[in-house]
Scaffold this motif. Structure first.
Motif, PDB file in Angstrom:
ATOM      1  N   LEU A 132       0.656  -1.585   0.156  1.00 19.42           N
ATOM      2  CA  LEU A 132       0.276   0.002   0.097  1.00 19.42           C
ATOM      3  C   LEU A 132       0.613   1.360   0.004  1.00 19.42           C
ATOM      4  N   ASP A 133       1.515   1.215  -1.757  1.00 26.04           N
ATOM      5  CA  ASP A 133       2.142   2.881  -1.214  1.00 26.04           C
ATOM      6  C   ASP A 133       2.066   3.654  -2.048  1.00 26.04           C
ATOM      7  N   VAL A 134       1.688   5.170  -2.535  1.00 24.81           N
ATOM      8  CA  VAL A 134       1.443   5.644  -3.097  1.00 24.81           C
ATOM      9  C   VAL A 134       1.484   5.160  -4.972  1.00 24.81           C
ATOM     10  N   GLY A 135       0.347   5.389  -5.231  1.00 19.51           N
ATOM     11  CA  GLY A 135       0.311   5.437  -6.685  1.00 19.51           C
ATOM     12  C   GLY A 135      -0.391   3.197  -6.458  1.00 19.51           C
ATOM     13  N   PHE A 136      -1.128   3.117  -5.015  1.00 19.41           N
ATOM     14  CA  PHE A 136      -1.653   1.417  -5.165  1.00 19.41           C
ATOM     15  C   PHE A 136      -3.056   1.692  -5.326  1.00 19.41           C
ATOM     16  N   HIS A 137      -3.337   0.172  -6.387  1.00 16.41           N
ATOM     17  CA  HIS A 137      -4.955   0.558  -7.021  1.00 16.41           C
ATOM     18  C   HIS A 137      -5.816  -0.402  -7.224  1.00 16.41           C
ATOM     19  N   GLN A 138      -4.853  -1.718  -6.257  1.00 15.84           N
ATOM     20  CA  GLN A 138      -5.704  -2.754  -6.998  1.00 15.84           C
ATOM     21  C   GLN A 138      -6.549  -3.546  -5.916  1.00 15.84           C
ATOM     22  N   ALA A 139      -6.908  -4.735  -5.952  1.00 15.51           N
ATOM     23  CA  ALA A 139      -8.066  -5.941  -5.187  1.00 15.51           C
ATOM     24  C   ALA A 139      -9.288  -4.943  -4.350  1.00 15.51           C
TER      25      ALA A 139
END
Length: 268
Positions: A132-139
């Motif tokens: 969960l870093d900046v840019g994460f968008h999955q799941a």
């Protein structure tokens, strides 16, 4: 649409698939492996690879006879971070939530039916969940801020998102049955709070509350992550910090929008 136009779009789609495939690989990938994995002919694959190399999105490694990501991918990542950067006031809200909840804190922004992590507050004692870093968008089905988004979407929009992302098991506890997930989302709608327990990473849980704009539209979320044992023992302290953080972030969003439109002076 003309055949030529459709062909150009198909080429772009294929190029993106090649780029995604190489990005997901552990190391450089040979052209034959790309072709076999994506069901493309070898001449088409070489044409796509050459185009991506020319644009700087891939590099050709002659000694390994393989392809890897190029510098332009990093340029795109930096551009994304600039575009989703949150105002200093939102960063301060996340810092307060981090301190009050004694947990990693996140601000996730809604972008075209995706929740993308835009800011993270962490420390050695309370680190973020690694992906969960900046840019994460999955799941979205397995994260608290993703569940918030799914809860506010219309049924058709929700189904379209899940058809695209799927609902695969991320951990043994991930909800992968749509009927069960939809029951969760109805609860989120009723409480204004999303919680996932061990669904994204075993032993860790997340909680998120919605952030809205001046018109009441869902635009993002304030969230935290912490060990599941702590969530159970400190549930109400954590929930209070998240809900108050979301209220403060909602106010910041409204004031920022008003300042940009010239209606009020921006805050300090």
């Amino acid at each position: 649409m003309s055949g030529k136009g459709a062909g150009l779009l198909q080429s772009v789609e294929r190029a993106m698939r090649v780029l995604d495939h190489i990005a997901a690989s552990a190391g450089p990938v040979a052209a034959r492996d790309v072709a076999a994995s994506l069901g493309l002919t070898l001449p088409t694959t070489y044409h796509l690879l050459t185009t991506l190399v020319t644009g700087g999105y891939l590099v050709h490694l002659p000694e390994e006879k393989a392809y890897a990501l190029g510098h332009r991918v990093d340029d795109l990542a930096r551009g994304l971070r600039r575009q989703i950067a949150v105002p200093p006031e939102v960063r301060r809200v996340a810092a307060v939530v981090h301190q009050q909840a004694q947990a990693a804190a996140y601000y996730a922004a809604l972008r075209d039916a995706e929740m993308i992590v835009a800011h993270v507050e962490e420390c050695p004692s309370h680190p973020r969940i690694q992906p969960l870093d900046v840019g994460f968008h999955q799941a979205p089905h397995a994260t608290a801020f993703g569940k918030l988004m799914l809860a506010v979407l219309s049924p058709d929009e929700r189904s379209a998102v899940l058809d695209h992302t799927g609902i695969p098991p991320v951990t043994a506890s991930t909800v992968t049955d749509r009927a069960v997930l939809f029951r969760q989302l109805r609860q989120v709608q009723g409480t204004g709070l999303a919680v996932e327990v061990d669904e994204f990473q075993a032993g860790l849980s997340c909680m998120a509350a919605p952030v809205t704009d001046a018109a009441g539209r869902f635009v993002g979320a304030v969230a935290i992550s912490m060990p599941t044992s702590r969530l159970r023992s400190d549930r109400w302290t954590a929930e209070r910090a998240v809900r108050l953080g979301a209220v403060r972030a909602t106010r910041v969003v409204a004031l920022t929008a008003a300042a940009r439109s010239g209606r009020v002076a921006p805050g300090p």
